[in-house]
Design a protein around this motif. Structure first.
Motif, PDB file in Angstrom:
ATOM      1  N   LEU A  97       4.847 -10.232  -7.507  1.00 33.82           N
ATOM      2  CA  LEU A  97       5.042 -11.902  -7.814  1.00 33.82           C
ATOM      3  C   LEU A  97       6.801 -12.481  -7.148  1.00 33.82           C
ATOM      4  CD1 LEU A  97       3.288 -10.861 -11.110  1.00 33.82           C
ATOM      5  CD2 LEU A  97       2.098 -12.544  -8.776  1.00 33.82           C
ATOM      6  N   VAL A  98       7.981 -11.673  -7.687  1.00 34.72           N
ATOM      7  CA  VAL A  98       9.188 -11.840  -7.268  1.00 34.72           C
ATOM      8  C   VAL A  98       9.111 -12.687  -5.789  1.00 34.72           C
ATOM      9  CG1 VAL A  98      11.109 -10.943  -7.754  1.00 34.72           C
ATOM     10  CG2 VAL A  98       9.894 -11.394  -8.872  1.00 34.72           C
ATOM     11  N   SER A  99       8.744 -11.951  -4.631  1.00 33.15           N
ATOM     12  CA  SER A  99       9.029 -12.092  -4.068  1.00 33.15           C
ATOM     13  C   SER A  99       7.762 -13.603  -3.603  1.00 33.15           C
ATOM     14  CB  SER A  99       8.306 -11.106  -2.991  1.00 33.15           C
ATOM     15  OG  SER A  99       6.860 -10.799  -2.926  1.00 33.15           O
ATOM     16  N   MET A 100       7.155 -13.667  -3.946  1.00 35.19           N
ATOM     17  CA  MET A 100       6.200 -14.909  -3.978  1.00 35.19           C
ATOM     18  C   MET A 100       7.103 -16.010  -4.213  1.00 35.19           C
ATOM     19  SD  MET A 100       2.699 -14.432  -1.966  1.00 35.19           S
ATOM     20  CE  MET A 100       1.762 -15.531  -2.784  1.00 35.19           C
ATOM     21  N   LEU A 134      11.073  -5.973   0.525  1.00 34.34           N
ATOM     22  CA  LEU A 134      13.189  -4.820   1.416  1.00 34.34           C
ATOM     23  C   LEU A 134      13.694  -4.848   0.516  1.00 34.34           C
ATOM     24  CD1 LEU A 134      11.763  -5.679   5.357  1.00 34.34           C
ATOM     25  CD2 LEU A 134      10.837  -3.988   4.211  1.00 34.34           C
ATOM     26  N   LEU A 135      14.129  -6.057   0.372  1.00 37.91           N
ATOM     27  CA  LEU A 135      15.440  -6.391  -0.650  1.00 37.91           C
ATOM     28  C   LEU A 135      15.451  -5.535  -1.487  1.00 37.91           C
ATOM     29  CD1 LEU A 135      18.818  -7.329   0.356  1.00 37.91           C
ATOM     30  CD2 LEU A 135      17.530  -9.075  -1.415  1.00 37.91           C
ATOM     31  N   LEU A 136      13.986  -5.571  -2.624  1.00 34.99           N
ATOM     32  CA  LEU A 136      14.216  -5.451  -3.918  1.00 34.99           C
ATOM     33  C   LEU A 136      14.077  -3.682  -3.633  1.00 34.99           C
ATOM     34  CD1 LEU A 136      11.786  -7.372  -5.750  1.00 34.99           C
ATOM     35  CD2 LEU A 136      13.717  -7.276  -5.996  1.00 34.99           C
ATOM     36  N   SER A 188       1.101  -0.899  -0.125  1.00 39.42           N
ATOM     37  CA  SER A 188      -0.115   0.096   0.162  1.00 39.42           C
ATOM     38  C   SER A 188       0.562   1.479   0.101  1.00 39.42           C
ATOM     39  CB  SER A 188      -0.863   0.005   1.082  1.00 39.42           C
ATOM     40  OG  SER A 188      -2.095  -0.982   1.069  1.00 39.42           O
ATOM     41  N   HIS A 189       1.772   1.020   0.595  1.00 40.68           N
ATOM     42  CA  HIS A 189       2.709   2.065   1.120  1.00 40.68           C
ATOM     43  C   HIS A 189       3.782   2.305   0.160  1.00 40.68           C
ATOM     44  CE1 HIS A 189       5.497   5.233   2.131  1.00 40.68           C
ATOM     45  NE2 HIS A 189       6.479   4.467   2.248  1.00 40.68           N
ATOM     46  N   LEU A 190       4.252   0.837  -1.506  1.00 35.84           N
ATOM     47  CA  LEU A 190       4.895   1.075  -1.564  1.00 35.84           C
ATOM     48  C   LEU A 190       4.685   2.228  -3.261  1.00 35.84           C
ATOM     49  CD1 LEU A 190       7.677  -1.367  -0.790  1.00 35.84           C
ATOM     50  CD2 LEU A 190       7.479   1.500  -0.515  1.00 35.84           C
ATOM     51  N   LYS A 193      14.707  -1.611  -7.142  1.00 35.19           N
ATOM     52  CA  LYS A 193      13.469  -2.124  -8.103  1.00 35.19           C
ATOM     53  C   LYS A 193      11.899  -2.245  -7.984  1.00 35.19           C
ATOM     54  CE  LYS A 193      17.203  -3.056 -10.451  1.00 35.19           C
ATOM     55  NZ  LYS A 193      17.761  -2.746 -11.760  1.00 35.19           N
ATOM     56  N   PHE A 194      11.243  -2.128  -6.692  1.00 34.21           N
ATOM     57  CA  PHE A 194      10.058  -2.768  -6.395  1.00 34.21           C
ATOM     58  C   PHE A 194       8.871  -1.364  -6.507  1.00 34.21           C
ATOM     59  CE2 PHE A 194       6.291  -3.733  -3.932  1.00 34.21           C
ATOM     60  CZ  PHE A 194       6.445  -5.159  -3.555  1.00 34.21           C
ATOM     61  N   THR A 195       8.901  -1.255  -7.922  1.00 39.13           N
ATOM     62  CA  THR A 195       8.080  -0.648  -8.285  1.00 39.13           C
ATOM     63  C   THR A 195       6.941  -0.772  -8.785  1.00 39.13           C
ATOM     64  OG1 THR A 195       9.739  -0.666 -10.787  1.00 39.13           O
ATOM     65  CG2 THR A 195      10.025   0.542  -8.956  1.00 39.13           C
TER      66      THR A 195
END
Length: 210
Positions: free
Chosen positions: A162-165, A147-149, A27-29, A154-156
């Motif tokens: 999906l990558v995190s999943m 958090l790493l992305l 929600s924040h990002l 990279k978390f845009t």
């Protein structure tokens, strides 16, 4: 027994908190649109898993002490693959705008279903802590990758979720396979055992899913 109960309570609480953190982070990002997409993906995964885990669900807890691992794994895994393929075929009939992330959603559901097999087999063997670790690892890695992305910028988009999943379930499934290494290495086909197990898995699994 008390220690196992406390561990399970901690595991459930930790998983719930981590899932809540995922909601807050997205929600924040990514804003309201990203949160909406995440909610739809999570909902679709749960719906698909209702069908994929028709055999490999919590009934495995009851059946594991009574059946061999091979006779339970092969029907459950085969069912997961067959139903996943059915969903892939059905996805081709969806409207183009509804196909976004559908293939990734199906394959994440496939991994999550295999994860469920490992989890319930361990629960059936009363290896409660190791079973709970499967859930803890999955949600912890999910948050960690997000958090790493984000840290590397990279978390845009929802693709990051999906990558995190993907990473979370791959690591979680790998952990379960390592814990059950002896069982996986000794997998064998006994037609009579498998046939008998299929009857039990279906009769109990259908009622549970309903």
């Amino acid at each position: 027994m008390i220690k196992k109960i406390i561990n399970t309570l901690f595991s459930q609480f930790f998983s719930a908190m981590m899932n809540f953190v995922v909601i807050i982070l997205i929600s924040h990002l990514l804003g309201t649109q990203g949160k909406g997409e995440q909610a739809i993906i999570a909902f679709n995964i749960n719906i698909i898993m209702l069908f994929l885990t028709l055999l490999g669900n919590s009934t495995l807890i009851y059946l594991t002490p009574r059946k061999t691992f091979s006779s339970l794994f092969f029907p459950s895994f085969a069912w997961i693959l067959i139903v996943s393929l059915v969903f892939v075929v059905l996805s081709f009939f969806l409207k183009k705008k509804k196909k976004d992330y559908i293939f990734q959603t199906i394959f994440i559901s496939l991994l999550a279903s295999i994860n469920e097999i490992n989890y319930y087999v361990l629960m059936g063997r009363e290896k409660i802590v190791k079973a709970n670790n499967i859930k803890i690892i999955c949600v912890a890695v999910n948050v960690g990758v997000i958090l790493l992305l984000w840290f590397f910028g990279k978390f845009t988009s929802i693709e990051g979720y999906l990558v995190s999943m993907w990473v979370a379930y791959i690591i979680s499934v790998a952990y379960g396979i390592i814990i059950l290494k002896k069982d996986y290495l000794s997998l064998h086909i006994n037609k009579e055992e498998i046939k008998d197990s299929i009857k039990s898995l279906f009769s109990l699994g259908v009622v549970k899913q309903l």
